[in-house]
Design a protein around this motif. Structure first.
Motif, short mmCIF file in Angstrom:
data_model
loop_
_atom_site.label_atom_id
_atom_site.label_comp_id
_atom_site.label_asym_id
_atom_site.label_seq_id
_atom_site.Cartn_x
_atom_site.Cartn_y
_atom_site.Cartn_z
N ASN A 36 0.82 -1.20 0.00
CA ASN A 36 0.00 0.00 0.00
C ASN A 36 0.85 1.26 0.00
O ASN A 36 0.61 2.19 0.77
CB ASN A 36 -0.93 0.00 1.23
CG ASN A 36 -1.81 -1.23 1.29
OD1 ASN A 36 -2.33 -1.67 0.27
ND2 ASN A 36 -1.98 -1.79 2.47
N ASP A 38 0.84 3.58 -1.97
CA ASP A 38 0.09 4.75 -2.41
C ASP A 38 -0.40 5.59 -1.24
O ASP A 38 -0.74 6.77 -1.42
CB ASP A 38 -1.12 4.31 -3.26
CG ASP A 38 -0.71 3.79 -4.63
OD1 ASP A 38 0.45 4.03 -5.02
OD2 ASP A 38 -1.53 3.14 -5.30
N GLN A 39 -0.44 5.00 -0.05
CA GLN A 39 -0.93 5.78 1.09
C GLN A 39 0.12 6.76 1.60
O GLN A 39 -0.20 7.64 2.40
CB GLN A 39 -1.32 4.83 2.23
CG GLN A 39 -0.15 4.10 2.87
CD GLN A 39 -0.57 3.17 3.98
OE1 GLN A 39 -1.11 3.62 5.00
NE2 GLN A 39 -0.39 1.87 3.78
N GLU A 338 6.02 11.91 -9.05
CA GLU A 338 5.77 10.61 -8.41
C GLU A 338 7.03 9.75 -8.41
O GLU A 338 7.35 9.10 -7.41
CB GLU A 338 4.63 9.89 -9.15
CG GLU A 338 4.31 8.50 -8.63
CD GLU A 338 3.69 8.51 -7.24
OE1 GLU A 338 3.62 7.42 -6.62
OE2 GLU A 338 3.26 9.59 -6.77
#
Length: 365
Positions: A36, A38-39, A338
């Motif tokens: 995860n 992306d958190q 990113e």
């Protein structure tokens, strides 16, 4: 008759390798991938848990500082110990290399300290760190053997080596013993071994000398490029894009970096933009920030964010440089932003982890 555990582990490693597996459960939990991602807002490719007298932040407290902001961190101490020389500073105990004229010396126990701190974490917590080996002398032909020994003593822990320094303003001259050099065969031996194992290498090498004469060629650029050419199979992150506290960007610095990044001979070379002393140059003016952003947007796969913080006391102090770079983040396109903040870190270290674990299994004691 029961077999010794070491023999069992070695045989198990051979079976796993024969089956084409990367032994995620054989050694320690360093092969677990962080989930995860992306958190989180960022990863940190350059972080010192301890300082120049081997004191620092408890790793569990540091996890709290990372919180939900920082996903993964390349974790290391500092390979040099500042001597407290009573003849030099009396009762004053220096904690930084600029606070005394006494020498620095290599401190190998830093690797064991980092490994034990990492092993004190849960598997889920470990997945957020990529520990690095730093406690070696880059002038020593035995340095590669030290790295090998650390990997075999602490299997499942380390993913790379560094940050270690060759030419570093004010530091190099203070290190006791032989002065590090880009042309020393000991350094080639280190980088060859890193390629064999799959270790990420984080190297500090100033591109020029402090207070260089205007118009003179960068003192160490040609030697550094020659070193990089000699090791095309080693993943190398050049810390701070070759800048330092007073080693300012050379004239046409961005063009020099672009020349390296555009050359297929250097496809294994990356740059980190860590350290507030580097950020001060990048965000000095709108023009300098634009130049940096244009370069990163042109080569988005080749830059990594790092803090270069040393033993921080709070999340605010730890992430100070991240927020200082806000003008830069705004000028990067979404893809580049990113990749610099997370994607490039995860790509490099996710490639390194299974390679190192496989090597450890094949060379288990």
């Amino acid at each position: 008759m029961k077999q010794p555990f070491g023999l069992w582990r070695h045989q198990a490693a051979r079976l796993l390798l024969a089956a084409g597996l990367s032994l995620p459960m054989l050694c320690a939990s360093g092969t677990a991938q962080s989930k995860n991602s992306d958190q989180y807002e960022l990863d940190d490719s350059h972080f010192h848990l301890t300082n120049y007298i081997q004191e620092g932040t408890d790793i569990h407290d540091f996890l709290k500082m990372m919180g939900t902001k920082v996903g993964r961190v390349a974790l290391f101490g500092i390979p040099l110990q500042q001597q407290w020389s009573y003849e030099n500073s009396g009762d004053y105990a220096p904690t930084y290399y600029l606070q005394t004229d006494a020498p620095l010396y290599y401190y190998s126990f830093t690797d064991a300290y980092i490994a034990m701190g990492y092993r004190s974490l849960s598997r889920e917590e470990q997945a957020r760190f990529d520990p690095m080996i730093t406690g070696f002398n880059p002038t020593d032909m035995y340095a590669a053997d030290h790295i090998r020994r650390v990997l075999q003593t602490f299997p499942g822990v380390f993913s790379g080596i560094g940050e270690f320094s060759i030419h570093k303003e004010f530091v190099s001259a203070k290190v006791a013993g032989e002065t590090a050099s880009l042309t020393n065969p000991a350094l080639d031996r280190i980088l060859d071994f890193a390629a064999e194992v799959g270790l990420v290498v984080l190297i500090h090498n100033d591109m020029d000398v402090p207070f260089a004469k205007e118009g003179s060629p960068p003192a160490y650029l040609a030697q550094m490029k020659a070193l990089l050419r000699r090791h095309p199979n080693t993943t190398i992150i050049w810390a701070h894009t070759g800048m330092g506290r007073v080693v300012r960007p050379i004239k046409n610095h961005a063009a020099t970096l672009a020349e390296i990044l555009g050359d297929p001979a250097f496809k294994n070379v990356f740059f980190d933009i860590s350290w507030d002393e580097v950020a001060k140059y990048i965000i000095a003016t709108p023009e300098s920030t634009r130049i940096a952003a244009d370069l990163i947007n042109r080569f988005p796969d080749r830059f990594l964010f790092g803090t270069d913080e040393v033993a921080p006391k709070s999340q605010e102090s730890y992430l100070k440089i991240y927020y200082e770079y806000d003008p830069l983040w705004k000028l990067l396109n979404p893809d580049a932003r990113e990749k610099v903040r997370k994607g490039n870190y995860e790509r490099l270290f996710d490639q390194a982890r299974p390679k190192v674990r496989t090597w450890e299994a094949a060379h288990a004691k």
